[in-house]
Design an enzyme around this catalytic site. Structure first.
Site, PDB file in Angstrom:
ATOM      1  N   ASP A   1       0.865  -1.171   0.000  1.00  0.00           N
ATOM      2  CA  ASP A   1       0.000   0.000   0.000  1.00  0.00           C
ATOM      3  C   ASP A   1       0.910   1.232   0.000  1.00  0.00           C
ATOM      4  O   ASP A   1       2.109   1.131   0.298  1.00  0.00           O
ATOM      5  CB  ASP A   1      -0.888  -0.034   1.250  1.00  0.00           C
ATOM      6  CG  ASP A   1      -1.652   1.247   1.448  1.00  0.00           C
ATOM      7  OD1 ASP A   1      -2.423   1.618   0.558  1.00  0.00           O
ATOM      8  OD2 ASP A   1      -1.454   1.895   2.497  1.00  0.00           O
TER       9      ASP A   1
ATOM     10  N   ASP B   1      -0.181   5.157   0.984  1.00  0.00           N
ATOM     11  CA  ASP B   1      -0.381   6.108   2.083  1.00  0.00           C
ATOM     12  C   ASP B   1      -0.458   5.396   3.431  1.00  0.00           C
ATOM     13  O   ASP B   1      -1.253   4.475   3.612  1.00  0.00           O
ATOM     14  CB  ASP B   1      -1.671   6.901   1.858  1.00  0.00           C
ATOM     15  CG  ASP B   1      -1.549   7.875   0.701  1.00  0.00           C
ATOM     16  OD1 ASP B   1      -0.638   8.723   0.739  1.00  0.00           O
ATOM     17  OD2 ASP B   1      -2.356   7.781  -0.247  1.00  0.00           O
TER      18      ASP B   1
ATOM     19  N   ASP C   1      -1.347  -0.830   5.895  1.00  0.00           N
ATOM     20  CA  ASP C   1      -1.608  -0.259   7.217  1.00  0.00           C
ATOM     21  C   ASP C   1      -3.087  -0.259   7.578  1.00  0.00           C
ATOM     22  O   ASP C   1      -3.449   0.249   8.632  1.00  0.00           O
ATOM     23  CB  ASP C   1      -1.083   1.175   7.290  1.00  0.00           C
ATOM     24  CG  ASP C   1      -1.875   2.128   6.403  1.00  0.00           C
ATOM     25  OD1 ASP C   1      -2.061   1.799   5.213  1.00  0.00           O
ATOM     26  OD2 ASP C   1      -2.316   3.185   6.887  1.00  0.00           O
TER      27      ASP C   1
END
Length: 220
Positions: free
Chosen positions: A13, A15, A169
């Site tokens: 991922d 961001d 995250d």
């Protein structure tokens, strides 16, 4: 070249995983809502949508907002984000980690809720050109947690799910991995509380980029 390792493809991922942008995204969502007179979501609600495609994110962040106002809210969000994105940076140690994985001959990819234009813009602002072998964005395929991003990346490189690892995250990232039949690793320093990762059985939860680096070069 023979690839003697557990995972041939590692997808990240963006961001909150590689890029230290969670706080700014939350702020921009909240400011955009205030701009158009919509209810301003609290920090937890705004952070939850990070990683989703724009429409899915707006539907969750501002429930009840008429769909015909999504473009207005999206434009306000983009204005705030673009005004500040120059100040964003990779998490400390990210470049070193990625170069170490490249040296081990992993395929590296990005699977992100950003748009293609947004990802290309941010890659141009960093020293990452040539580091990633592939990428998928939310406007090119289905938004997380649909598995299409990972499925397309696996097909592109001819890698099976059992040889693929997703690193993210948010629960959206880990659910996408589960939906695609791949393993996953979570990071605790992004948008979602790492305790919410448990249902997805991550192989590891990293509490810093150094933790992630060490685990990947040892176990990836």
């Amino acid at each position: 070249m023979t690839r003697i390792r557990r995972f041939d493809l590692i997808a990240f991922d963006w961001d909150g995983t590689l890029f230290d942008s969670t706080a700014l995204i939350v702020h921009c969502i909240q400011q955009a809502c205030a701009d158009i007179g919509a209810p301003v979501p609290d920090t937890a609600r705004a952070a939850y949508v990070i990683g989703l495609g724009l429409r899915d994110a707006l539907e969750y962040a501002v429930p009840g907002l008429p769909p015909e106002r999504y473009s207005e809210l999206g434009a306000s969000y983009r204005r705030h984000y673009l005004a500040s994105q120059h100040a964003l940076t990779l998490f400390s140690g990210t470049l070193e980690m990625l170069h170490a994985l490249k040296a081990r001959h992993h395929f590296l990819a990005v699977a992100t809720g950003k748009t293609r234009r947004g990802l290309d813009d941010v890659l141009a602002l960093t020293e990452l050109r040539g580091v990633f072998d592939g990428s998928r964005t939310a406007d090119e395929t289905f938004s997380k947690p649909h598995p299409r991003m990972l499925q397309e990346l696996m097909a592109e490189f001819g890698i099976e799910p059992e040889r693929t690892l997703m690193v993210g995250d948010t629960t959206h990232d880990l659910q996408m991995a589960a939906n695609a039949g791949t393993a996953c690793v979570g990071v605790s320093f992004g948008a979602h509380d790492h305790e919410s990762f448990q249902p997805f059985s991550p192989l590891f939860v990293a509490h810093s980029t150094r933790d992630l680096h060490d685990w990947l070069v040892t176990n990836g």
